[in-house]
Structures are given as structure tokens and as C-alpha cells.
Design a protein around this motif. Sequence first.
Motif: not given
Lengths: 288, 361, 284
Positions: C33, C36, C44, C258-259, C262
Motif C-alpha cells: 500500500t 504504490l 494502485p 487511497i494509498n 493509507s
Amino acid sequence: MNAARARITLPFLIFVTPVLMWLFLLIVLPHIDLLLMSFRIEDDAGATVWSLVNYLNFFDEPVYWRTFTRTAVYAILTTMITFAVSLPVAFYITKVVSPRFSGFLSLLLLMPFWVSELVRVYGWMILLRESGVINHFLLKAGLLQRPVEMLYNDVTMVMGLVYTSMLFMVVPLISVLESLDDSLIEAAYDLGGNVFSIVTRIIIPHAMPGIVSGGIVVFMLTLGNYLTPNLIGGKNSLWFTEQIYNQFIASFNWNQGAAFGFLLLILSSSIIWIGLKLTRQKLSQVVQ
Amino acid sequence: MALDLSVENVTKTFGDFTAVNEVSFAVEQGRFFSILGPSGCGKTTLLRMIAGFIEPTAGRILIRGNDMANLPPNRRPVNLIFQHLALFPMMNVAQNIAFGLQRRKEKKPEIDRKVADILERVGLPGFGNKKIDQLSGGQKQRVAIARCLVLDPAVLLLDEPLGALDLKLREQMKVELKKLQAQVGTTFIYITHDQSEALVMSDHVAVMNNGRFEQVDTPRKLYAHPKTPFVARFVGDNNAWKGIVADHREDLCTIETTDGQIFTAGAAPDLPSGTPVAFFIRPEAIIIAPDAGLDDFNRLPVVIKSILFDGANSRLLATPVDGEKELMIALPQNRQYDHLNAGDRVDIGWSARSASCFKAS
Amino acid sequence: MIRSLPNTRSYTLGFKLYVALFFVFLFAPLFVTCVLAFNDSQFPALPWKGFTLEWFTADLPERVGIFHDSLNLSAIQVSFKVAFWVSIFSTLVGTCGAFLFEQENFRFKQALYFLMLAPLVVPGVILGISILLFANTLGMFFENTLSMDVPLFRPGFWLVVLGQFSFISTLVTLVVSARLKKFDRSLEEAALNLGATRLQVIWHITLKFLRPAIIGAFAVAFLMSFENFNTTLFLVGSQTTLPITLYLQVRDGSTPVINAVSFLLIVGTSLLAVINLSFSRKKE
């Protein structure tokens, strides 16, 4: 000392008031309300009446009780796999690796626990999906001709559930194994024990409180999990929490949802209770 | 002289168990008073009742004439040195000592002056900024005492504070405590199970057993004239014998022991012939190879079983030639007895009046 | 068998391999995660198209980095606010609970203690729905009988705070109780003996002693609240917390933003965890 404490003192009032408010307003009354709501329905005229329909629906509709059973079985399976995976790791960290590294390793073990479950599930999604990282490497290595969808099946879902709740098993196991005196294992070895007999006769009995407390938490978290089954476990609402969610958010049938919620609560409490009885542990000891 | 503490018929029961049973005593101002007893005898309960952590079931506790009934511990003019001292680890030495003064809302300069003053008096000048874990065992001891003495209590209670120290330091602290008490003049109530602590330091010692006081006396009298079999056994070492009074003559009586020996012993007049008795003789009262021709003297040939060498405290373990009873005999290390070996026969004896004799219970 | 006993080479080696695989299993999803998040690609996924920070900083039509993504930014803000209040309330009440169950004696103590443990064995989803239902019942009651509209009883910010508080308080109670169990009661008696009242004892002695545990419990409560999903799911109103926002995005397809979120979460929580840990180590 006890006699003096039995009187109602100012400190006692300071402590007891917020605790009572918390437990009664946020735990007891809402659950009573949940129970009452589950026995009510809206009749054709739009008035609410008492009824057992919500529970009868559960038994009439196979998809409901099948999902329910499936959830229970998979949650128990997940708990067992989690234990089997975690025990060697906890044992390695507390008893095998040199003490210099054991602190570091247990710290490392805790790290993913602090990160949101959603991030962890998302990580698995980008690893395992058809366009995911693992497929990419397998294709490059020539082991696969075309990409394979590794998400949305039960094996992946169970793996994800194990992954999500593993730390809640490892941590109590580590703390209970830390309290196991090395010389007990040495004595067993000296008296002719082998790995199998030492594990079953010394380590597991000693670790029982940790195993039970880890088991309860893992089971409870798995049973009540929504994210993992929803995101990587197939698309057709096969986890019971998804049924509850559907009733509440999609169908907007709160009474039906309350009945499902109550059934799930009964399921989790009774399996935890059976687990405690079978292992002869007490809840108040286990949570230590 | 004024009484600092008087305890009147105090009883404490926990359910069916009576921890303290009808105990009464009074302590004069400036005395060092010890309560000596085995663990579980009720001495800690008694002390905690004086401090106010436990309310007595019956009886009164008066401090300087004031009844302490229903007064919580924070309002009593007594302070307690805890067994493990209970120094506050989250504070330094000065803050520990100042804690009680701050609770009395004394002014800051006054507190500082008193803290410096008391540290001087307990021999720790300039230790105010030290942390508790930087102190040695003896220094902690003195800080705990300073923390209490700075409040100028009517009575200072001490709950076996030397118990946690190692032997050498304990010997040293005994002497220091005694000196400190004489210097500050505060009344000390000291409880212990160690008879040597009680005997060395105290003006008076109460021996406590099963919730009752067996005897309250000066250390010397306690040792020389125990009034009950328990005191005779508990204070100092003793050889104990059981027997029956065979004859009575003035302050002496003749006793026939269960294994058939005949002795004379000092006795109370209320022991007529036929009374079953226990009698005690201290190891150091027994003379090895005594001179002939002493009056009121018991003689006994014994066989040496073994020699227990322990420096100044060495003993012979011997049995009478015609008996089974094992006797402890002090073995002075003045080279006079170097020739003795296990298996030898030797005469021993003791003056009749150095043995004490009680009605058997 | 254990480190102090002679072990065969294969035993040691096999064990090492197992534990190594375990740690790979543990960290692989997080590692991937994070990596990427820096891939210069619209998806991703691999292949690696080069290093870029654009998923953090860009503000382009086809690529909006996290620092310009108002949806996720406001969710982060909401999560912070929720976590702040939840940890304040649950630390206060949990500390009271620890004192109540460790230092006070009263009738029904055992029963109340079990009630306090209940949120540990009640699935979060059920806590969520029962509080939702109860709030709704109360809301209807106020509306029908008093004609009052109480916003607190509708799904929204404060209901999320209450829902998370209801089980996080149990954790705080257990953490603080564990420390309070180690408290030497003779310190308290010594302070009473030196003239302090019970409240002064608690303030000057007991709370000082508990401070590391209370700070630790606050941090744990903050993290638990920040990442909570199950209970929150049923209680959110228009202001969604970060896990809910992310869930909706992940469910409907994903972008490297989103990565990036995260990545920030992983780094942030790890930092907080390490700070908290080293802090509590030093205190003890």
C-alpha cells in the motif's frame, strides 16, 4: 478499612455517577430498546404492534438462517486458525529468540494493529485482485498464463479475517507465555518430555487464560466484522452483519434489523459462554 | 508523668475471629514502647487501630487524654512508619517531608525551614532534592522517620520498619533509632516479631499472643522473670520440660519430669504438690562441669550429641545419660571447653533459681 | 525447545523461517500500500511507472493529491474531532471506573463489573444499532411529547462520539485498572496518616502514580476511535469519518489517493504508537 468504605463518601459519588450514566444510558437501555424493537412491527395501517414476525421471518427465509449458521461456523474456524498460526509466533518471541530481539519483535508485531482495519483490507485487495501485485509477479515469472481473481472467495475471506484479528490473539498469548517459567520447560525436558508432550502438557495448560481471552476477542471481532467479508468475501451478503446492514440502511426495516442484531448478540454470548465453560475459565479473569 | 497513649479494653473482631482481645496499656510521654509477638498475634491490627485505619469493636483509645473514637486517620496526632516505609516515589525527599505540612496549609518559607531542620536532625542535610530511589535502605528509613517527626506527632508508631533491611544494617539501625528517640523525645510505639529489636531499644516491652498481652515489663525483667510459659518460650531461647510438682519448700519446688528426672526450680507459691507444670531453663544458665558443693543446684550427667558452632552463640546439643530429652547448652568460646567432642560424657548443672516454673496449661 | 536448551539446527531454522513468513504476511499489505502511493500510475497496481509525489501534492484535473482532496481532508478533520472528544470522555469516565472497581466496595459491584465488561463481548455493529435505535426512540419521545427536536438524537457527530465512547471506556477502565492494581495501598494510608483527605490522596498520590497509564489509555482511545468502523457505520450523519469515507471509495473502485491516505495513516499511527510506547517505557 472495609467498614469505613461501606459508607457513601464523596469520592464514591464522584466515581460512581459517570460510570452508572455510561453503563445505563449507553449499554443497558439501548439493548433493552433493541430487544423491544425486535418484537414490534408496523401493521398495514402504519401503527406499531407487538409481534413475533421478525423472528419468524428469520426461520422462514433460508437465506437468513443459512447466513447466520455460515457466519457462526466461519467465525469459529477463523478463531481456531488464528490460534494455530499465532501460538508458534508468540512462543518464538517469548521463549526462543534471544531476549535482545524479543522486545523489538513484539513491538513490530503491534505496528499493524494500530493501523485502521480498512487500510489493511485495502492492502490485501491491491495484492490479490486480478490486476493485483501478486498476479503481476506470477505473470512475469511465467507461472500464470492469464491473471487469476484471488478475491471474493471464502478462502481469501477467512485469510483476511485471520489477518485482521490475529494480533488480538498474539498479544494475550505473549503476555501469558512471558509468565511461564522457563525452568518448567527445562524440567519437563529433563524428565524426558518431547516437543509434543511439552506443548500439550505444560505450555497449553499454562497459556489457557491467554488462549481463552484471545479466542473470545477474535471470535467476537470476526463475528461482528463487516469490512472484510464485505470487501473481499464475495458480493452477495453472506455475512450476517451485512444482513443487519441491509435491513437498517437498504430496506429501512429497523424492527427486522433489531431482531437480527439480537440474534447475533445471543449467538456471540452463548458461544463465548460455552467456550468459558469448556475451558473452565471466568470472564473476569480472562480479561486481565 | 503525663500519658501520651492509653488503650483501654480494646477488642477487634473480624467475623468470628478475635484479632485483639481486651487489650489495655498506657505509655508515658517520651517512652520507647514495643509490642513483641509472633506474626498473626494481632499487633498490626492494634497498631492500625491506634493510627485510625481500623475502628475497634470495643474499648477506647486515648491520645494525650483525647478519645480517638470515629476520628479518621488524617485527623489523629499520631504518625505511622510503614513496614515498607511507603515513601512517595513520585516526589523527592523534600516533597515527601513537606507533604504533611502542606496538608496543614503551613506557609512555604516555614515548610522549607522545617524540612531543612528535620533533615539535619536525622543526619541527612542537603538530601532534599534526591529522589527516593537514589537513597540507600538506611537513608530511606531516616526519611520516613523525618516525614513523620516533622509533624511533631504525640506518638510515633513504627510497624516493623527494620524488617526489610539486611542483618548488618538492621543491627546498626537499632542503635540509631534508639539514639534518635532519646534525642527527639517523642513517644515511640514499635511493633516487631524480632525480640532482639524489642529488647535492645525499648523502655518497656509488651509480649502479645493470640490477641492478648501476656506480659508488659522492662526488657531485663521480661528476660529474667517471664510470667507465662509463652513469654518464657518466645523471649530468648529456653529448654522446656514438663513434669509434676513433687514437693514444695519456701520459694522452691521439687519437680519430677515425665522422663523421670528430679529437679528443683524457683516457683510461684501457688503450685501445690501434684500440679502439672512446665519449667524452663535458658541455655546460658546451664554450667558445664560445675564446681561441687553449690546449694540448691541441679546436677545431671549428659552425653554430647553434637556441637553447634556459631561463634559467640555456640551451643552443645546433649541428652541426659538416662533420658531422651534434648538440651541446648551455651558453649562459651573461651577455649576452656575446646576438648569437648560429640559422644563425650560431661556433667552439667544449674542453679535452681535460674529456672522458671509455671502451671502447665 | 527454548533458548536455554540445546536445539537441533532444523528446529531452529524451521522456526525462524516460519516467523519470517509470518512477518512477511503481516507487513506485505501495508508495505505494498505504501509503495504504490508513490507509483506514477492512474491505478494502485504494478507495473512500476516511476516515483512521484503527485498523489500527495498534485491538483490537476485528472490527478488530485490528498493535500487537495477536500472529501478526504474533511473526513480526516471529522475523525480527529471525534477521536479527540471520545478520548477525553472515555479517559475521564474510564479512570473513574478504575477507581470505582479497584478501590470502592459497594453492593452489586460484581454485577456492575460484568456490565462494564459487556462492550468487550458485544459486537460493534450491535452497539451501533442499539444506540441508533435508542437515540431514535428518545428523539421520537421528545418530539411527540415535548415537541422538541433534539439534534443529538439523530445520526451525526455526537452520536458517533457516544457510540465509540460506549466501548472505548471499557478499554480505558481495564488499562487504568491494571496499573491501579499495582498501586501500593500503603502509600495511600501513609498520605492519610500525614493528614491528607481522601480526595487529596487521589490527587497528589494516586493520580500521579497512574499518569503514565492514563496518558497511554488516552492514546489508545484516540487510535481506537480514529480507526473505528463497525459502530460508526450506523451512527454517521452527513459528516463522515475517515474510515467510512475510505470504505465508500474502496467499494466503488480505487485510486492511488487511497494509498496516499493509507500511507499517512500508517506513518502517523506508527509514530504515535512509538512515542506512546517510549514514553511509557521511560516512566516505568
